[in-house]
Design an enzyme around this catalytic site. Structure first.
Site, short mmCIF file in Angstrom:
data_model
loop_
_atom_site.label_atom_id
_atom_site.label_comp_id
_atom_site.label_asym_id
_atom_site.label_seq_id
_atom_site.Cartn_x
_atom_site.Cartn_y
_atom_site.Cartn_z
N GLU A 172 0.83 -1.21 0.00
CA GLU A 172 0.00 0.00 0.00
C GLU A 172 0.87 1.26 0.00
O GLU A 172 0.53 2.26 -0.62
CB GLU A 172 -0.97 0.01 1.20
N HIS A 201 1.82 2.13 -3.50
CA HIS A 201 0.77 2.92 -4.16
C HIS A 201 0.86 4.38 -3.70
O HIS A 201 0.70 5.30 -4.48
CB HIS A 201 -0.62 2.40 -3.77
ZN ZN Z 1 -2.55 -2.78 -4.85
#
Ligand code: ZN
Length: 690
Positions: A480, A483
Site C-alpha cells: 500500500e 501505491h
Molecule cells: Zn494494490
C-alpha cells in the site's frame, strides 16, 4: 453574545463545502452529506455552462484549467464521504451515501455526454495550440476525448438516456454489493467459553479474541469473520469442526448458503450487474465488457490477456499439483488424514511449513512490532528515493488510531501527506487499500500537494504491547505504501494525470508489488525488524529459514490468483443474455482448467468478490499479474545494481513514480529499464521453476 453568534455561524457552515484542503472529519455529520452534494453539483452545472458560454475559442488555460477547479472541488466534497463510508460506516452515513450515488452518476454521465464540452475539447485538439502543449497536457486531452466516446457521446439521444440509467443502476448495485459483504461479515460471530476449544491457536490470536469479547461486554473469547480473527483459526486451530464452521460462514457470506443464507444474498446483485455491464458494452459498440474494460488499459485485446493467463497457468500448474500432492502425503503420513477438506488446507500447510522449515508466521511476529516496521519502511523509502517521512501533528482524523505523515524531499519541500489507518475494527471494510484524498495540481502560481489514505486491517494492539505484525502483513504495508509513493511523489501538475490518475489500471500495481520485494532483503529487514521486547535484530538463522520458506506453495498460490483472474475475465467475456451470468458454471470450468484445490459445492466465493463487483477490477483482476511482470522486472534492475543503489532508485522515482499518468505506463517502464518488460523475473521471483 458574540461567542454565541460565532458558534451559530459555524454550525451553519457545511464542513464538506469549505475550501480547506484536508477534510474536518470530526465536523462531518451524515446530515451534511446530501445538501453538500446537491449544492456542489448545482454549482458545477452552472459554472460549466458559464464557462462554455464564455469560451468561444477554448484554450488549455481558459477551459481545461477551469474544469480542474470544478472537478477538484467536487472531489473535496465527495472523497471524505466515500472514505468514511469505507472506514467508519453507520446506518445514517450509509443512507446519505446511497442517496448521493444516483445524483453523482447522473452528473458524470451528463459531463461525459456534454456535446458542447466535447466540441470544446475537440477544438483544442484540432487547434495549433495542441502542438505547443506538453506531452502530459496532450494526454489529458486525448484521455478526455476517449472517455467522451466511452460515455456514449456518439450515441443517439435515446441510447444516451439508456446509458445514463444503466450507469445509475450499476453505481447503486456496486455499493449494495459491498454493503452486503460488510453486513454479512459483521453478522456472524462465535463466542467461545472454554479455552480448550482454541487449542493450537497462537497466543496473539487468543489475546485478540479475548479483547474483542471484552470490548463487546462478553465473557470468554469472540471469533469474527474479519481476517485477523478468521485466518489464525483456519491456519492453527486443532479443532477441525471449529475450522469447518468458520470456513463455512466465511465462504458463504452474502449468499444463499451458510449460516446467514438469503439475508444479504449477492446472487441476484451479481446477475444484474453482469447483465447491465454487458448491455453497456454493447451499447458502446463493443462485443462484451472485456473489450470495454481494455479500452482504458495497457493490454490491447482480450486474446492477449487470455493468452497471458493461460500461458502462466500452463507453466505453473504442474508445480502446484506437486505441492498439493506433497501436502496430501504429509497429512496422511503424519496425521493419518486421508481426505483433505477445504478447511484443512491452511492448517496442514502450516504444519508442513513448520515441519520443513521450522518456521511459523507467528514466530516472526515478535520481530515485527509496528513501532519498528513503520520507521523501517520509511527508512527504506528514504534510502531508495531520497525522501524523509515525518509525522504531522494536529491534523483532524476519523479515529484515534489514525496517524498522519508527510513526505519531504531533499530540497526540504513537502511532496505530499498521508493518513495511515492500520487496524481492523467493526464497521470498517476488510482488506487493504490506498486511495487518493487530493491529487497534485497547480493553482495559480502555487502547487497544491497531494494527499492519500493508506488503509489496512491488521490485528490491533493488545494491552500495552505494540501491534505485532506477521511478515505477510508487513508485505501488505509495503504494498500500500508503494501505491502511496506513486500518488504522492508525482511531479505532474495536471489533476487528471497526476499521481495514479490516468494510469492504466493494469499497470497501477507496478509500484506497489515492486516495493514488496524489499521485505525479503536482509539489508532492508535490518531496518524494519527488531524484537519488540529486546530490540534484537532478526536472527540470521530465522532469516535463512524465512528465505527458504519464501516459495513454499508458490505454485498453489499462483494458480489461485490465475483462477480469480480467469474467472473474472471469462465471466465478463462470455456473458450471454439468453443464458445469464452462469457465475458458478464459469467458475467451475475455470477451476477444471487451472485450479488444483476444488472447494465444496456450497462455497460462494464470488458473492464476496468485491474487487470485481464493487471495486475497479471488473474484467481487470488480471491486472495484478500483468503488472507483476513489470514490477518483478523493475525490481531485477535493483538485483543487478544493488538493492539500495541510489542511482537506480532515483531513476525509478523519476521514470515511474514522478511521471504518474502523464504518459503510457509502457513508456515509463521502458525509460526506466531501457527495454520492454520480460516475464522471466516474475517466474523467478514467484518461485516457479521450469
Ligand atoms: Zn494494490
Amino acid at each position: 453574545m458574540a461567542l454565541k453568534e460565532t458558534q451559530d455561524f459555524q454550525t451553519m457552515i457545511n464542513p464538506l463545502l469549505t475550501a480547506a484542503d484536508l477534510p474536518s472529519y470530526k465536523a462531518i455529520k451524515p446530515e451534511h452529506i446530501e445538501p453538500a452534494i446537491d449544492e456542489r453539483l448545482a454549482a458545477n452545472r452552472t459554472d460549466l455552462e458559464r464557462l462554455l458560454a464564455a469560451n468561444t475559442e477554448p484554450t488549455w488555460e481558459s477551459l481545461i484549467e477551469s474544469l480542474e477547479d470544478l472537478d477538484d472541488r467536487l472531489n473535496k466534497t465527495w472523497s471524505p464521504v466515500n472514505h468514511l463510508h469505507a472506514v467508519l460506516d453507520s446506518e445514517a452515513l450509509r443512507a446519505a451515501y446511497n442517496a448521493c450515488l444516483p445524483k453523482l452518476s447522473a452528473y458524470h454521465t451528463e459531463r461525459g455526454q456534454h456535446e458542447k464540452l466535447y466540441r470544446a475539447y475537440q477544438h483544442i485538439a484540432d487547434s495549433p495550440e495542441y502542438d505547443r502543449l506538453d506531452a502530459a497536457q496532450c494526454k489529458v486531452i486525448d484521455d478526455a476525448l476517449r472517455d467522451f466516446k466511452l460515455s456514449g457521446i456518439a450515441l443517439p439521444s435515446e441510447q444516451r438516456d439508456r446509458y445514463k440509467v444503466i450507469m445509475q443502476e450499476l453505481t447503486q448495485l456496486n455499493a449494495q454489493f459491498a454493503q452486503n459483504v460488510l453486513d454479512a461479515t459483521q453478522a456472524w460471530t462465535k463466542q467461545v467459553n472454554d479455552e480448550a476449544a482454541l487449542a493450537g491457536l497462537p497466543d496473539s490470536a487468543r489475546a485478540s479474541a479475548r479483547q474483542t469479547a471484552r470490548q463487546r461486554g462478553l465473557e470468554g473469547w469472540l471469533l469474527t469473520l474479519e481476517l485477523p480473527s478468521y485466518l489464525p483459526v483456519l491456519n492453527y486451530a486443532d479443532d477441525r469442526e471449529l475450522r469447518r464452521e468458520m470456513y463455512a460462514a466465511y465462504s458463504t457470506r452474502a449468499s444463499d448458503q451458510g449460516p446467514t443464507a438469503g439475508q444479504w444474498d449477492n446472487g441476484p446483485v451479481m446477475e444484474r450487474i453482469l447483465s447491465l455491464r454487458h448491455e453497456l458494452a454493447q451499447l458502446l459498440d463493443f462485443n462484451n465488457y472485456t473489450e470495454y474494460s481494455l479500452a482504458t488499459k495497457m493490454a490491447d485485446t482480450p486474446h492477449q490477456v487470455l493468452d497471458f493467463l493461460y500461458d502462466l497457468a500452463h507453466r505453473v500448474r504442474p508445480q502446484a499439483q506437486r505441492e498439493l500432492e506433497e501436502l496430501r502425503e504429509f497429512a496422511y503420513a503424519q496425521f493419518s488424514v486421508d481426505a483433505l477438506e477445504a478447511w484443512d488446507i491452511g492448517y496442514y500447510s502450516e504444519k508442513l511449513r513448520q515441519h520443513r522449515y521450522q518456521l511459523s508466521q507467528e514466530e516472526l511476529r515478535p520481530y515485527f512490532p509496528v513501532t519498528r516496521v513503520l520507521p523501517g519502511l520509511f527508512a527504506v523509502a528514504e534510502r531508495l528515493f531520497g525522501i524523509i517521512i515525518r509525522p504531522v501533528e494536529g491534523v483532524e482524523v476519523w479515529h484515534p488510531d489514525v496517524r498522519v505523515y508527510e513526505m519531504v524531499d531533499a530540497q526540504g519541500d513537502v511532496r505530499g501527506r498521508f493518513y495511515l489507518d492500520l487496524y481492523a475494527r467493526p464497521h470498517k471494510r476488510g482488506g487493504a487499500w490506498m486511495d487518493g484524498c487530493l491529487a497534485r495540481r497547480r493553482i495559480g502560481d502555487a502547487i497544491r500537494t497531494p494527499a492519500a489514505y493508506l488503509v489496512c486491517n491488521f490485528t490491533a494492539p493488545v494491552g500495552d504491547d505494540p501491534a505485532l505484525l506477521t511478515h505477510s502483513e508487513v508485505l501488505t504495508m509495503f504494498h500500500e505504501f508503494g501505491h502511496g509513493l506513486h500518488h504522492l511523489l508525482t511531479t505532474v501538475n495536471y489533476l487528471p494525470v497526476a499521481g495514479i490518475h490516468g494510469v492504466e489500471w493494469d499497470a497501477v500495481e507496478l509500484p506497489s508489488q515492486f516495493l514488496e520485494n524489499w521485505c525479503w532483503s536482509r539489508e532492508a529487514l535490518d531496518l524494519l525488524a527488531g524484537h519488540y521486547q529486546t530490540g534484537e535484530p532478526l536472527p540470521e538463522a530465522l532469516y535463512q529459514r524465512m528465505r527458504a520458506a519464501k516459495h513454499f506453495q508458490a505454485g498453489i498460490f499462483l494458480v489461485r490468483q490465475l483462477e480469480f483472474s480467469l474467472f473474472d475475465f471469462r465471466l465478463h467475456r462470455e456473458y450471454d443474455p439468453e443464458r445469464g451470468g452462469r457465475v458458478l458454471e464459469i467458475l467451475d470450468e475455470v477451476r477444471q482448467q487451472v485450479a488444483v484445490i476444488i472447494p465444496p459445492a456450497w462455497n460462494r466465493f464470488p458473492n464476496a468478490f468485491t474487487h470485481i463487483f464493487s471495486g475497479g477490477y471488473a474484467a481487470g483482476y488480471y491486472s495484478y499479474k500483468w503488472a507483476e511482470v513489470l514490477s518483478a522486472d523493475a525490481f531485477s534492475a535493483f538485483e543487478e545494481n544493488g538493492i539500495f543503489d541510489a542511482a537506480t532508485g532515483a531513476r525509478f522515482r523519476k521514470s515511474v513514480l514522478e511521471a504518474g499518468g502523464s504518459r503510457p505506463a509502457l513508456a515509463s517502464f521502458v525509460e526506466f529499464r531501457g527495454r520492454e518488460p520480460q516475464i522471466e523475473p516474475l517466474l523467478r521471483l514467484s518461485g516457479i521453476t521450469a
